[in-house]
Design a protein around this motif. Structure first.
Motif, PDB file in Angstrom:
ATOM      1  N   VAL A 133      10.676  55.382  66.879  1.00  0.00           N
ATOM      2  CA  VAL A 133       9.900  55.151  65.659  1.00  0.00           C
ATOM      3  C   VAL A 133       8.430  55.046  66.050  1.00  0.00           C
ATOM      4  O   VAL A 133       8.085  54.256  66.923  1.00  0.00           O
ATOM      5  CB  VAL A 133      10.342  53.851  64.960  1.00  0.00           C
ATOM      6  CG1 VAL A 133       9.446  53.548  63.772  1.00  0.00           C
ATOM      7  CG2 VAL A 133      11.795  53.943  64.524  1.00  0.00           C
ATOM      8  N   GLU A 162       4.944  54.017  64.495  1.00  0.00           N
ATOM      9  CA  GLU A 162       4.377  53.325  63.314  1.00  0.00           C
ATOM     10  C   GLU A 162       3.334  52.331  63.781  1.00  0.00           C
ATOM     11  O   GLU A 162       3.566  51.587  64.742  1.00  0.00           O
ATOM     12  CB  GLU A 162       5.525  52.620  62.560  1.00  0.00           C
ATOM     13  CG  GLU A 162       5.125  51.672  61.464  1.00  0.00           C
ATOM     14  CD  GLU A 162       4.430  52.340  60.280  1.00  0.00           C
ATOM     15  OE1 GLU A 162       3.183  52.288  60.228  1.00  0.00           O
ATOM     16  OE2 GLU A 162       5.133  52.908  59.403  1.00  0.00           O
ATOM     17  N   ASP A 163       2.139  52.301  63.094  1.00  0.00           N
ATOM     18  CA  ASP A 163       1.081  51.408  63.560  1.00  0.00           C
ATOM     19  C   ASP A 163       1.030  50.102  62.777  1.00  0.00           C
ATOM     20  O   ASP A 163       0.562  49.095  63.275  1.00  0.00           O
ATOM     21  CB  ASP A 163      -0.284  52.111  63.493  1.00  0.00           C
ATOM     22  CG  ASP A 163      -0.643  52.478  62.079  1.00  0.00           C
ATOM     23  OD1 ASP A 163       0.286  52.905  61.334  1.00  0.00           O
ATOM     24  OD2 ASP A 163      -1.811  52.358  61.700  1.00  0.00           O
ATOM     25  N   ASN A 164       1.525  50.104  61.538  1.00  0.00           N
ATOM     26  CA  ASN A 164       1.431  48.907  60.701  1.00  0.00           C
ATOM     27  C   ASN A 164       2.518  47.907  61.088  1.00  0.00           C
ATOM     28  O   ASN A 164       3.712  48.224  61.030  1.00  0.00           O
ATOM     29  CB  ASN A 164       1.587  49.340  59.236  1.00  0.00           C
ATOM     30  CG  ASN A 164       1.450  48.185  58.283  1.00  0.00           C
ATOM     31  OD1 ASN A 164       2.209  47.222  58.352  1.00  0.00           O
ATOM     32  ND2 ASN A 164       0.483  48.290  57.403  1.00  0.00           N
ATOM     33  N   PRO A 165       2.120  46.665  61.499  1.00  0.00           N
ATOM     34  CA  PRO A 165       3.117  45.723  62.019  1.00  0.00           C
ATOM     35  C   PRO A 165       4.233  45.402  61.023  1.00  0.00           C
ATOM     36  O   PRO A 165       5.404  45.352  61.400  1.00  0.00           O
ATOM     37  CB  PRO A 165       2.298  44.462  62.306  1.00  0.00           C
ATOM     38  CG  PRO A 165       0.887  44.937  62.408  1.00  0.00           C
ATOM     39  CD  PRO A 165       0.749  46.151  61.586  1.00  0.00           C
ATOM     40  N   ASN A 188       5.355  47.288  58.568  1.00  0.00           N
ATOM     41  CA  ASN A 188       6.229  48.455  58.458  1.00  0.00           C
ATOM     42  C   ASN A 188       7.070  48.650  59.722  1.00  0.00           C
ATOM     43  O   ASN A 188       8.207  49.113  59.654  1.00  0.00           O
ATOM     44  CB  ASN A 188       5.414  49.713  58.170  1.00  0.00           C
ATOM     45  CG  ASN A 188       4.907  49.720  56.733  1.00  0.00           C
ATOM     46  OD1 ASN A 188       5.433  48.973  55.902  1.00  0.00           O
ATOM     47  ND2 ASN A 188       3.889  50.508  56.472  1.00  0.00           N
ATOM     48  N   GLN A 189       6.471  48.295  60.894  1.00  0.00           N
ATOM     49  CA  GLN A 189       7.229  48.406  62.153  1.00  0.00           C
ATOM     50  C   GLN A 189       8.479  47.542  62.066  1.00  0.00           C
ATOM     51  O   GLN A 189       9.601  47.985  62.303  1.00  0.00           O
ATOM     52  CB  GLN A 189       6.377  47.903  63.337  1.00  0.00           C
ATOM     53  CG  GLN A 189       5.261  48.828  63.731  1.00  0.00           C
ATOM     54  CD  GLN A 189       4.283  48.156  64.696  1.00  0.00           C
ATOM     55  OE1 GLN A 189       4.420  46.966  65.018  1.00  0.00           O
ATOM     56  NE2 GLN A 189       3.315  48.921  65.162  1.00  0.00           N
ATOM     57  N   LEU A 206      12.420  49.011  61.838  1.00  0.00           N
ATOM     58  CA  LEU A 206      13.329  48.667  62.940  1.00  0.00           C
ATOM     59  C   LEU A 206      14.512  47.872  62.411  1.00  0.00           C
ATOM     60  O   LEU A 206      15.662  48.111  62.792  1.00  0.00           O
ATOM     61  CB  LEU A 206      12.585  47.894  64.034  1.00  0.00           C
ATOM     62  CG  LEU A 206      11.572  48.743  64.831  1.00  0.00           C
ATOM     63  CD1 LEU A 206      10.810  47.885  65.835  1.00  0.00           C
ATOM     64  CD2 LEU A 206      12.278  49.894  65.567  1.00  0.00           C
ATOM     65  N   LEU A 216      10.182  51.472  69.632  1.00  0.00           N
ATOM     66  CA  LEU A 216       8.959  51.577  68.854  1.00  0.00           C
ATOM     67  C   LEU A 216       7.786  52.093  69.681  1.00  0.00           C
ATOM     68  O   LEU A 216       7.575  51.668  70.803  1.00  0.00           O
ATOM     69  CB  LEU A 216       8.608  50.191  68.284  1.00  0.00           C
ATOM     70  CG  LEU A 216       7.322  50.130  67.494  1.00  0.00           C
ATOM     71  CD1 LEU A 216       7.492  50.743  66.104  1.00  0.00           C
ATOM     72  CD2 LEU A 216       6.836  48.691  67.366  1.00  0.00           C
ATOM     73  N   ARG A 254       3.530  52.391  69.154  1.00  0.00           N
ATOM     74  CA  ARG A 254       2.556  51.859  68.202  1.00  0.00           C
ATOM     75  C   ARG A 254       1.576  52.911  67.679  1.00  0.00           C
ATOM     76  O   ARG A 254       0.804  52.663  66.781  1.00  0.00           O
ATOM     77  CB  ARG A 254       1.810  50.682  68.836  1.00  0.00           C
ATOM     78  CG  ARG A 254       2.621  49.404  68.728  1.00  0.00           C
ATOM     79  CD  ARG A 254       2.176  48.289  69.621  1.00  0.00           C
ATOM     80  NE  ARG A 254       3.258  47.313  69.765  1.00  0.00           N
ATOM     81  CZ  ARG A 254       4.269  47.438  70.613  1.00  0.00           C
ATOM     82  NH1 ARG A 254       4.356  48.485  71.416  1.00  0.00           N
ATOM     83  NH2 ARG A 254       5.215  46.514  70.668  1.00  0.00           N
ATOM     84  N   THR A 287       8.311  59.164  62.217  1.00  0.00           N
ATOM     85  CA  THR A 287       6.904  58.890  62.496  1.00  0.00           C
ATOM     86  C   THR A 287       6.082  58.693  61.229  1.00  0.00           C
ATOM     87  O   THR A 287       6.266  59.404  60.232  1.00  0.00           O
ATOM     88  CB  THR A 287       6.275  60.007  63.353  1.00  0.00           C
ATOM     89  OG1 THR A 287       4.881  59.744  63.482  1.00  0.00           O
ATOM     90  CG2 THR A 287       6.452  61.390  62.757  1.00  0.00           C
ATOM     91  N   ASP A 288       5.195  57.709  61.300  1.00  0.00           N
ATOM     92  CA  ASP A 288       4.213  57.521  60.231  1.00  0.00           C
ATOM     93  C   ASP A 288       3.225  58.681  60.350  1.00  0.00           C
ATOM     94  O   ASP A 288       3.089  59.282  61.417  1.00  0.00           O
ATOM     95  CB  ASP A 288       3.513  56.168  60.468  1.00  0.00           C
ATOM     96  CG  ASP A 288       2.549  55.834  59.355  1.00  0.00           C
ATOM     97  OD1 ASP A 288       2.689  56.417  58.259  1.00  0.00           O
ATOM     98  OD2 ASP A 288       1.653  54.989  59.575  1.00  0.00           O
TER      99      ASP A 288
END
Ligand code: ADP
Length: 716
Positions: free
Chosen positions: A603, A605-608, A610-611, A615, A627, A629, A648-649
């Motif tokens: 995965v 993803e940068d937004n905590p 959303n991470q 997950l 993950l 980042r 992926t974001d």
């Protein structure tokens, strides 16, 4: 002879007929007066010399009566209207009167018979005189002439022949010659008279037509809103109508004789005028050229010109005829419209930017709210009250999300910004997906669902948007259904190339009057406040289906449920359709408890928030995930480990989702499915993702069920 000239000829003949009868009657006062004088003279001359005075008196009585009746007839005729005078009855009356008069005159030698030869000769002279005189007054109609002449002269001839003397025989011979001569010259006179009348009437008609045409032209020139201006080769104005006075401000007296260019041409248009003049000298006409002019007060005006060179028989230009229309207001209006359009476009652009960012801004927090709520709902340690509160949060969040989606859709459709990607949509796939998505709702509402999911075939549509429409119809069928009712999703071949998809419910139905309004936006009919909704779903559905070149409609009866249908281009595989069976499903989509350790998912993803959410969601579905980042970290991790799928974001620092996918594909890894996770619901996003090398796209907030279906699609 064409129809038009035939009509004109017919009209002319009518005119000639009227002219003839009028002329015949017009001549009567003189001829009757002369006849009375002659008959009285004859009476007094013959009195005392005739065989029977009684007969002579009788004759006088007869002839005077006929003359009196004819005078009355003439008087009556003169009082009639032209239409009445045209009628045939007046000709008949005139002819009868003429024949009666001729007969009376013919009786004279019989009733006024004198044995003395000189009196008989007197009668002959009188009758010949009367007949000759009548020729001129009756020449307007040949028949009238014959009707008078024949009885008058033939009876006289018989009388002379009855005498049996040489002298009388000779006289009757001369008389017969006279009759023939009179008849033939009478016919000639008649022909000439006819010709004269015709020529006179034709000339009169021509003059009237020309006069009328001039009158009309003058009136037209005077009344037209176009400035009508004529000028000679030296550009001196020779004609200047009322509209020209109004448009340019100069009176006719002021304009005539002036140089047109000096009078009304603005300085900036000298070049245009020269071009126009060149064309005119080449005998070309000017149609609709726009020139800036000036008025008497010096104000600029814009005119549209239509100019024609006037030529003589030798094709020499003798003058110029011009017409001008003042279009200053129109031009001003157009400029204003253009400006407003530009402003509106700018505002639209701003609105579109706002919508796009609002979509993003609203979805990101909603993603977290809904995602964590759903996860919490599966936490068995929560008590019933807490579960119920969570369910409220979940419902409200979903409603908010639906509202955001619908308003965005509506705005985009209205602005023409919504683009579809048309493809052959497999009916089985879309039916199955819809079924799995509505099954929980069906269960929740204690309804049963019937889906014809065994039919193979396709429709030509945008997959995502068709699904959206079908879910809207299915959602309505669930919302507006009766307790323990059923919802059916069916498909049939409507026409050779048209497939009809039907969503049928057993709800309260819709009245005939409301059926007309059902596709109007924000019209909730009488849905009632306790059923949630915005009233725009069907309006969006209609517009989407029409954009897919399809149709949408509804058949319904109050109390009997409704059938909403969509018709799209497509074809069913009827072989399979025969074998299809309806399946009643009332099972809830269970979240799989089984662990799928064999699939390692990466995965990015940068937004905590959303991470944590994605997950947790993957964990809830039994998948193992790692993950990264940002995109760069993901690329590094992909070098060392073997992942079966990448989620992926799209917007991430360093390397974004698109670049990440592109690099993976460039490195030769074409097998690993890459799923985009975007906050943007617009379909262009999906196209962009696919272009970058990704396989599919999930829109935040992602429902657990949707995530599950997507992963199963690519991993199993
Ligand atoms: P919403 O359902 O959000 O109110 P829609 O545009 O989907 O908006 O529907 C408009 C209205 O049409 C609804 O409010 C409802 O009154 C009526 N309607 C739609 N579908 C049905 C149905 N299957 N049965 C009865 N009424 C319906």
């Amino acid at each position: 002879m064409d129809l038009h000239s035939k009509e004109a000829e017919e009209r002319l003949n009518q005119q000639i007929k009227l002219e003839e009868i009028s002329l015949l009657y017009d001549a009567t006062p003189f001829s009757y007066s002369a006849s009375i004088l002659i008959s009285l003279t004859i009476y007094f001359v013959l009195l005392g010399h005739v065989s029977s005075e009684h007969n002579l008196q009788l004759w006088l009585g007869m002839i005077l009566t006929v003359l009196l009746l004819r005078s009355v007839d003439s008087f009556l005729f003169s009082r009639q209207s032209i239409t009445e005078q045209r009628k045939n009855k007046w000709r008949m009356r005139f002819f009868i009167g003429t024949a009666a008069a001729g007969f009376c005159w013919g009786l004279l030698p019989w009733m006024g018979y004198s044995p003395e030869m000189e009196y008989l000769a007197f009668i002959v002279v009188c009758l010949v005189g009367v007949i000759s005189g009548s020729l001129s007054t009756l020449s307007y109609r040949w028949e009238a002439m014959a009707l008078f002449l024949l009885p008058a002269s033939i009876l006289l001839v018989f009388r002379l022949l009855a005498e049996g003397e040489d002298f009388s025989n000779a006289t009757s011979f001369v008389l017969i010659v006279f009759i023939f001569f009179s008849l033939s010259s009478g016919k000639r006179i008649f022909n000439n008279t006819q010709q004269n009348i015709r020529l006179r009437l034709e000339a009169y008609n021509r003059e009237r037509a020309i006069e009328l045409m001039h009158q009309k032209q003058a009136l037209h020139v005077q009344k037209t809103p176009l400035a009508v201006i004529e000028f000679d080769k030296d550009m001196c104005i020779t004609e200047w109508n009322h509209a020209a006075e109004k448009i340019f401000g100069y009176s006719r007296a002021e304009a005539i004789g002036e140089n047109i260019l000096r009078l009304i041409l603005s300085r900036d248009s000298v070049y245009d005028a020269e071009k126009i003049w060149e064309k005119l000298l080449k005998h070309q006409t000017i149609t609709g050229d726009i020139v800036e002019n000036k008025t008497k007060s010096g104000d600029p005006i814009v005119c549209q010109w239509f100019i024609t060179p006037l030529t003589d028989n030798q094709n020499e230009i003798v003058g110029i005829a011009a017409m001008a229309l003042d279009i200053s207001e129109k031009i001003q209006h157009e400029k204003t419209i253009l400006k407003s359009k530009e402003e509106a476009e700018k505002a639209n652009q701003a609105k579109s930017d706002f919508l796009s960012s609002m979509s993003h801004e609203l979805r990101t927090p909603l993603n977290a709210i809904l995602g964590f709520t759903q996860l919490l709902m599966y936490d068995k340690s929560l008590n019933d009250k807490q579960q119920s509160h969570l369910s409220e949060i979940n419902n409200a969040g979903n409603m908010l999300l639906e509202l955001v989606n619908q308003i965005l859709d509506l705005a985009r459709i209205e602005k023409g910004h919504l683009h579809l990607s048309m493809e052959q949509v497999n009916i089985k796939d879309i039916f199955n997906e819809c079924r799995s998505m509505v099954t929980p709702l069906i269960e929740q509402n204690n309804l049963s669902l019937n889906v014809e999911s065994e039919t193979n075939g396709h429709v030509v549509a945008d997959y995502t948007r068709l699904k959206q429409v079908m879910l809207n119809l299915l959602g309505n069928a669930i919302k507006y259904n009766a307790e323990h009712g059923s919802v059916s999703l069916k498909v049939l071949q409507k026409d050779r190339n048209i497939v009809r998809i039907c969503v049928i419910d057993t709800g309260k139905g819709i009245s005939e009057k409301q059926l007309d309004e059902i596709f109007q936006p924000f019209n909730r009919l009488n849905a009632g406040v306790n059923i949630e909704g915005t009233g725009i779903g069907l309006s969006i559905s209609k517009q989407l289906i029409e954009m897919m070149n399809g149709k949408i409609g509804v058949n319904s009866k109050l109390g009997e449920g409704s059938e909403f249908w969509i018709e799209l281009n497509g074809k069913l595989d009827l072989q399979t359709a025969m074998e299809k069976e309806s399946k009643t499903i009332s099972s809830q989509l269970a979240i799989s408890g089984e662990t799928r350790q064999d699939h390692l998912i990466l995965v990015a993803e940068d937004n905590p928030a959303n991470q944590a959410l994605i997950l947790s969601q993957l964990e809830a579905l039994g998948y193992t995930a790692e993950l990264a980042r940002n995109g760069q970290e993901a690329l590094n991790m992909l070098v060392h480990d073997n992942y079966q799928l990448l989620i992926t974001d799209c917007n991430m620092p360093l390397v974004d989702g698109y670049k990440l996918a592109k690099t993976i594909r460039e490195r030769g890894n074409n097998n690993m499915p890459i799923i985009a996770l975007t906050a943007d619901a617009f379909p262009e996003k999906k196209a962009e993702c696919l272009k970058a090398g990704m396989n599919d796209q999930l829109t935040k907030p992602v429902k657990l069920e949707t995530l599950k279906i997507m992963l199963e699609k690519y991993l199993n």
